[in-house]
Design a protein around this motif. Structure first.
Motif, PDB file in Angstrom:
ATOM      1  N   PRO A 113       0.822  -1.212   0.000  1.00  0.00           N
ATOM      2  CA  PRO A 113       0.000   0.000   0.000  1.00  0.00           C
ATOM      3  C   PRO A 113       0.855   1.262   0.000  1.00  0.00           C
ATOM      4  CG  PRO A 113       0.242  -0.792   2.220  1.00  0.00           C
ATOM      5  CD  PRO A 113       1.004  -1.764   1.361  1.00  0.00           C
ATOM      6  N   THR A 114       0.173   2.395  -0.181  1.00  0.00           N
ATOM      7  CA  THR A 114       0.787   3.711   0.009  1.00  0.00           C
ATOM      8  C   THR A 114       0.285   4.244   1.341  1.00  0.00           C
ATOM      9  OG1 THR A 114       1.064   4.188  -2.329  1.00  0.00           O
ATOM     10  CG2 THR A 114       0.873   6.081  -0.853  1.00  0.00           C
ATOM     11  N   THR A 115       1.235   4.600   2.220  1.00  0.00           N
ATOM     12  CA  THR A 115       0.905   4.904   3.614  1.00  0.00           C
ATOM     13  C   THR A 115       1.063   6.383   3.928  1.00  0.00           C
ATOM     14  OG1 THR A 115       1.617   2.683   4.270  1.00  0.00           O
ATOM     15  CG2 THR A 115       1.484   4.341   6.011  1.00  0.00           C
ATOM     16  N   VAL A 116       0.133   6.906   4.736  1.00  0.00           N
ATOM     17  CA  VAL A 116       0.240   8.242   5.312  1.00  0.00           C
ATOM     18  C   VAL A 116       0.746   8.063   6.742  1.00  0.00           C
ATOM     19  CG1 VAL A 116      -0.943  10.384   5.902  1.00  0.00           C
ATOM     20  CG2 VAL A 116      -1.670   9.065   3.895  1.00  0.00           C
ATOM     21  N   TYR A 117       1.918   8.630   7.016  1.00  0.00           N
ATOM     22  CA  TYR A 117       2.557   8.465   8.331  1.00  0.00           C
ATOM     23  C   TYR A 117       2.308   9.691   9.209  1.00  0.00           C
ATOM     24  CZ  TYR A 117       5.117   4.683   6.030  1.00  0.00           C
ATOM     25  OH  TYR A 117       5.456   3.543   5.349  1.00  0.00           O
ATOM     26  N   SER A 118       2.417   9.479  10.518  1.00  0.00           N
ATOM     27  CA  SER A 118       2.200  10.585  11.455  1.00  0.00           C
ATOM     28  C   SER A 118       3.341  11.595  11.428  1.00  0.00           C
ATOM     29  CB  SER A 118       2.032  10.043  12.880  1.00  0.00           C
ATOM     30  OG  SER A 118       3.208   9.342  13.277  1.00  0.00           O
ATOM     31  N   LYS A 119       4.524  11.121  11.024  1.00  0.00           N
ATOM     32  CA  LYS A 119       5.698  11.987  10.914  1.00  0.00           C
ATOM     33  C   LYS A 119       6.336  11.750   9.542  1.00  0.00           C
ATOM     34  CE  LYS A 119       6.723  11.710  15.914  1.00  0.00           C
ATOM     35  NZ  LYS A 119       7.753  11.381  16.929  1.00  0.00           N
ATOM     36  N   GLY A 120       7.456  12.440   9.340  1.00  0.00           N
ATOM     37  CA  GLY A 120       8.133  12.306   8.053  1.00  0.00           C
ATOM     38  C   GLY A 120       9.084  11.141   8.007  1.00  0.00           C
ATOM     39  N   LYS A 164       2.543  16.574   2.304  1.00  0.00           N
ATOM     40  CA  LYS A 164       1.719  16.686   3.493  1.00  0.00           C
ATOM     41  C   LYS A 164       0.274  16.388   3.103  1.00  0.00           C
ATOM     42  CE  LYS A 164       0.449  20.085   7.075  1.00  0.00           C
ATOM     43  NZ  LYS A 164       0.636  21.485   7.504  1.00  0.00           N
ATOM     44  N   ALA A 165      -0.370  15.516   3.848  1.00  0.00           N
ATOM     45  CA  ALA A 165      -1.751  15.134   3.532  1.00  0.00           C
ATOM     46  C   ALA A 165      -2.587  15.173   4.805  1.00  0.00           C
ATOM     47  CB  ALA A 165      -1.790  13.734   2.929  1.00  0.00           C
ATOM     48  N   SER A 166      -3.857  15.528   4.661  1.00  0.00           N
ATOM     49  CA  SER A 166      -4.782  15.535   5.793  1.00  0.00           C
ATOM     50  C   SER A 166      -5.719  14.339   5.668  1.00  0.00           C
ATOM     51  CB  SER A 166      -5.587  16.835   5.810  1.00  0.00           C
ATOM     52  OG  SER A 166      -4.740  17.950   6.004  1.00  0.00           O
ATOM     53  N   VAL A 167      -5.830  13.572   6.749  1.00  0.00           N
ATOM     54  CA  VAL A 167      -6.693  12.382   6.742  1.00  0.00           C
ATOM     55  C   VAL A 167      -7.611  12.420   7.967  1.00  0.00           C
ATOM     56  CG1 VAL A 167      -5.063  10.946   5.467  1.00  0.00           C
ATOM     57  CG2 VAL A 167      -4.916  11.041   7.965  1.00  0.00           C
ATOM     58  N   TYR A 168      -8.743  11.759   7.832  1.00  0.00           N
ATOM     59  CA  TYR A 168      -9.673  11.693   8.953  1.00  0.00           C
ATOM     60  C   TYR A 168      -9.380  10.458   9.795  1.00  0.00           C
ATOM     61  CZ  TYR A 168     -12.551  15.545   7.359  1.00  0.00           C
ATOM     62  OH  TYR A 168     -13.000  16.790   7.012  1.00  0.00           O
ATOM     63  N   ILE A 169      -9.147  10.683  11.089  1.00  0.00           N
ATOM     64  CA  ILE A 169      -8.935   9.606  12.055  1.00  0.00           C
ATOM     65  C   ILE A 169     -10.008   9.739  13.128  1.00  0.00           C
ATOM     66  CG2 ILE A 169      -7.311   8.513  13.649  1.00  0.00           C
ATOM     67  CD1 ILE A 169      -6.353   8.485  10.762  1.00  0.00           C
ATOM     68  N   LYS A 201      -2.904   6.067   7.944  1.00  0.00           N
ATOM     69  CA  LYS A 201      -3.852   5.493   6.998  1.00  0.00           C
ATOM     70  C   LYS A 201      -3.081   4.913   5.822  1.00  0.00           C
ATOM     71  CE  LYS A 201      -8.578   6.602   5.626  1.00  0.00           C
ATOM     72  NZ  LYS A 201      -9.623   7.637   5.653  1.00  0.00           N
ATOM     73  N   SER A 202      -3.649   3.878   5.184  1.00  0.00           N
ATOM     74  CA  SER A 202      -3.017   3.260   4.019  1.00  0.00           C
ATOM     75  C   SER A 202      -4.010   3.212   2.866  1.00  0.00           C
ATOM     76  CB  SER A 202      -2.532   1.847   4.345  1.00  0.00           C
ATOM     77  OG  SER A 202      -1.474   1.886   5.263  1.00  0.00           O
ATOM     78  N   TYR A 203      -3.472   3.315   1.632  1.00  0.00           N
ATOM     79  CA  TYR A 203      -4.294   3.318   0.429  1.00  0.00           C
ATOM     80  C   TYR A 203      -3.792   2.266  -0.553  1.00  0.00           C
ATOM     81  CZ  TYR A 203      -5.997   7.819   2.124  1.00  0.00           C
ATOM     82  OH  TYR A 203      -6.552   8.812   2.880  1.00  0.00           O
ATOM     83  N   ASP A 204      -4.706   1.697  -1.325  1.00  0.00           N
ATOM     84  CA  ASP A 204      -4.338   0.730  -2.353  1.00  0.00           C
ATOM     85  C   ASP A 204      -3.534   1.420  -3.452  1.00  0.00           C
ATOM     86  OD1 ASP A 204      -5.735  -1.263  -1.058  1.00  0.00           O
ATOM     87  OD2 ASP A 204      -7.582  -0.938  -2.206  1.00  0.00           O
TER      88      ASP A 204
END
Length: 842
Positions: A252-259, A286-291, A267-270
């Motif tokens: 997957p492609t992952t959004v991490y809390s830090k760099g 930088k991306a904004s995600v809903y948690i 969050k992870s995306y296909d």
């Protein structure tokens, strides 16, 4: 007493005590400044010839008032009594009357606060390098600072060069920690106390400060404290970030809390998901995600996404797959929004390297979708208007012969249309008085003035291919990147310096400025050489290291990046077959003679020979023996562009005026239109072909061979004392001759300059005109006007009258590689005639 009497008494009293307001004292400004002369003198009057009341050392801090254009007024004490004096303005520099409070970092070890504006004055206090100081602006070379001495606050002075002032209007920034750890120090030095440390990849907030420092506030035991971060330890994010859209390229492609990929995953995306994010740093978005319903900032590795075009182009193209699908995401595993028949005309936008973006209607609503680039062919964005003739010709509603037929034209009818894709033209037709856009398959139209004949040969295609394989030794570079194999029993292992790369030029000097003129040999991967020593030469990729080498008893030069030193090499002990695979039944790429050295890539296990299964994977250069299927494909006329069959004998019907624009700005070929027409007429060779051949071999008229090289009385090239070719008469010795070669005749790959100049000398090509006319005659005699009648590119390569003999080139792809240049010239020459001779086998 009357008011008048009181005023008179007041004036008389002032006169008696000796105090009168001078006219130029009213409104005077008080200054503090620093003496800049070696001795700053306070004079009794505004003249340097007047009495000297007092002197001050350079750097002394003085108080004075404005007085005149050239003088300040000052009060000095002499024997305890005040005296008014005057200082020349050029002897002092005023301090700021409205000083700014500044903060900065000490850059010297130590940084000293002096009692005066001079390094010869007393040192009030010293600070370590990196200390953070507060001070005020004062003069061009000094700041003013207050320091405590024995508990009392005292003014002192710091040299400007000893500190770097922080931003007075700092910017608030966000960035990523790039060191492990990244530390916030108490001062501007890594030797000071560490207030706090952060993991690599942490997202930090800080302010701009100096050229090497940021200022950050951190909590220590619940209290906010200023600290400092080395700039090299963080990468600052974009201050004006761009909003971007792109496609996830990892699964997957992952959004991490830090760099950092070690931080928590938000969050992870296909793979193929379409994401929205902002520019941030060189490696992060930088991306904004809903948690859990809350919006949270996260970070995506740039390598995990491909960003779509920020200024997309609107395109039209043709669906090339059956069907061509619009997907909901950038992946063929995502849901299918809509499918189109092969040949459908689609509208879409540029997006990424593998995707287009398209909008489709789903249940009446417009929805964004994505098309794989490989599933469509985009039409020309700047189409050319073209004219041709019907063969006959049908205009279809789509770019497919299975679509509706809008209109048909009989053979010979003139057509107007536009360029569109590689196989289709676009045309406008009228049906019942209304305009319709349609599409014409390219094979259904002919250019103007085109004729065609067919020649049948007395052998089948398979017989023709067999003859080529038996006699011609057909070669191909199709497998240039594939390894080759030799059995270990056929070689001895040695250590050798070797060339790394194909088509490497061995030069007479350690630079490329001489072009092909300095090329003595062209060699391929694995060619053995002897490195003599390192020399400095032209910088290639930032590296100036070249090697002086020995090759075939010649002293030559090659850049170090193209050499592998003391590598493992295989020396053939007998003439040997070099195979496609590590077995004796695979295709033979080449047969190399005994003593040939080749570079070893690795040792592999293959079929046994005399019980031994050890083979070597080797590199042998780009040219290999072609396989039967390869030869059959390139020899089959039905697979080839019709320009391979363009008849090259006879004129194309052009005038010198037709050729002049084509030859303009083509170096030495500029102005030779009349000569090419004469060469065509004298030798019965197509003038368009002659120009195309000359462009290819001379680099559009710029090569050294085309511009002339001096040779001796035996036709050998002449060089100066530095090894450079002699091309100017001023450097040519007596008895030498300048020769020209416009068609690269005899410019053999192994030694192009010597071979081509020797041939030019032998043929008497001592002017560019003689080289063009004589070269055309040589081509005609060798190929056009001979018993084989090899007057097309196809015939020059394959010689269908006598297959496998008298061939211009061994490369099976040679004719197809020549077509583009000739076709491009025909596109520029609308008056040129076309005559094709199509080969046909039994």
């Amino acid at each position: 007493m009357s008011k008048l009497k009181l005023n008179i008494v007041f004036v008389i009293t002032l006169l008696l005590i000796g105090f009168i307001f001078p006219t130029n004292t009213l409104g005077a400004t008080t200054y503090y400044g620093v003496s800049i002369a070696e001795q700053t003198i306070v004079y009794a009057n505004t003249s340097s010839s007047s009495e000297k009341l007092k002197s001050y050392d350079k750097g002394s801090i003085l108080k004075y008032q404005s007085y005149s254009d050239d003088w300040y007024k000052a009060t000095v004490y002499i024997n305890g009594k005040p005296h008014t004096g005057y200082i020349q303005k050029k002897d002092v520099e005023n301090g700021d009357v409205n000083p700014s409070t500044l903060h900065g970092v000490t850059t010297e070890a130590p940084t000293t606060v002096y009692s005066k504006g001079s390094t010869d004055s007393n040192k009030l206090k010293s600070y370590d390098k990196g200390s953070i100081l507060k001070y005020e602006s004062f003069t061009s070379e000094w700041y003013k600072a207050s320091v405590y001495i024995n508990g009392s606050l005292k003014d002192g002075y710091i040299q400007k060069k000893d500190v770097e002032t922080g931003d007075v209007n700092p910017s608030t920034l966000y960035g990523v920690a790039t060191e492990a750890p990244t530390t916030v120090y108490s001062k501007g030095s890594t030797y000071t106390n560490k207030l706090k440390s952060y993991d690599k990849g942490s997202i930090l907030k800080y302010e701009s400060f100096t050229s090497e420092l940021y200022k950050a506030s951190v909590y220590i035991n619940g209290s906010l404290k200023d600290g400092y971060i080395q700039k090299k330890d963080v990468e600052t994010g974009d201050t004006n970030p761009s909003t971007l859209y792109g496609v996830a390229t990892e699964a997957p492609t992952t959004v991490y809390s830090k760099g950092s990929t070690y931080s928590s995953k938000l969050k992870s995306y296909d793979k193929g998901s379409i994401l929205k994010y902002e520019s941030f740093t060189s490696e992060l978005y930088k991306a904004s995600v809903y948690i859990n319903g809350s919006l949270k900032d996260g970070y995506i590795q740039k390598k995990d996404v491909e960003t779509g075009d920020t200024n997309p182009s609107t395109l039209y193209g043709v669906a090339t797959e059956a069907p061509t699908t619009v997907y909901s995401k950038g992946s063929t595993y995502s849901s299918k929004l809509k499918s189109y028949d092969k040949g459908s005309i689609l509208k879409y936008e540029s997006f990424t390297s593998e995707l287009y973006k398209a909008s489709v209607y789903i249940n009446g609503s417009l929805k964004d979708g994505y098309i794989q680039k490989r599933d469509v062919e985009t039409g020309d964005t700047n189409p050319d208007t073209l004219y041709g003739y019907a063969k006959p010709t049908t205009i279809y509603s789509k770019a497919s012969t299975y679509s509706n037929k809008l209109k048909s034209y009989s053979r010979g009818e003139k057509l107007k249309y536009q360029s569109f894709t590689s196989e289709w033209y676009k045309a406008t037709v009228y049906i019942n008085g209304k305009t319709h856009t349609g599409y014409i398959t390219k094979s259904d139209v002919s250019q103007e003035k085109e004729t065609s004949t067919t020649t049948t040969y007395n052998h089948t295609l398979d017989e023709f291919v067999t003859a080529q394989l038996n006699k011609g030794g057909p070669q191909t570079d199709k497998y240039r990147n594939n390894p080759a194999y030799v059995h270990s029993s056929l070689v001895n292992i040695e250590t050798s310096d070797a060339i790394s790369g194909d088509g490497v030029r061995l030069r007479t000097e350690p630079n490329t400025s001489g072009g092909d003129a300095t090329v003595e040999y062209k060699v391929n991967t694995g060619t053995a050489i002897e490195v003599v020593k390192e020399v400095e030469g032209e910088s290639i990729g930032g590296d100036t290291k070249w090697y002086e080498i020995k090759y075939k008893d010649a002293t030559l030069y090659v850049h170090s990046s193209l050499v592998v030193k003391e590598t493992k090499a295989a020396k053939l002990t007998t003439t040997s077959n070099i195979r496609e695979e590590a077995n004796t039944s695979s295709h033979i790429y080449a047969k190399l003679s005994s003593g040939t050295e080749v570079g070893i890539l690795s040792e592999v296990t293959g079929s046994a020979v005399s019980g031994d299964t050890k083979w070597y994977k080797i590199g042998i250069g780009p040219w290999r023996n072609a396989k039967r299927n390869d030869v059959k494909y390139y020899a089959n006329p039905s697979n080839q562009d019709e320009f391979q069959f363009l008849v090259l004998s006879g004129s194309a019907g052009l005038s010198a005026n037709d050729l002049k624009p084509v030859l303009a700005n083509k170096g030495i070929l500029d102005g030779t239109a009349e000569t090419f027409i004469s060469a065509s007429n004298n030798s019965n060779v197509n003038e368009v072909y002659l120009v195309a051949h000359a462009f290819l071999e001379t680099g559009n008229g710029g090569s050294t061979l085309a511009n002339g090289i001096y040779v001796d009385q035996n036709g050998n090239v002449l060089r100066d004392s530095n090894g450079n070719l002699i091309t100017k008469s001023s450097s040519a010795p007596s008895g030498s001759t300048k020769v020209y070669n416009m068609f690269g005749i005899a410019a053999y790959d192994s030694n192009p300059i010597n071979g081509a100049t020797k041939k030019a000398f032998q043929e008497g090509w001592t002017t560019k005109e003689k080289a063009i006319i004589g070269g055309a005659k040589w081509i005609s005699n060798k190929y056009m006007d001979n018993k084989y009648n090899q007057n097309t590119l196809y015939k020059m390569k394959w010689n269908p009258i006598s297959p496998g003999t008298h061939q211009y080139a061994t490369d099976i792809g040679w004719p197809s590689k020549q077509v583009a240049r000739i076709k491009s010239l025909y596109d520029m020459l609308p008056n040129a005639t076309l005559n094709f001779d199509i080969p046909k086998f039994k």
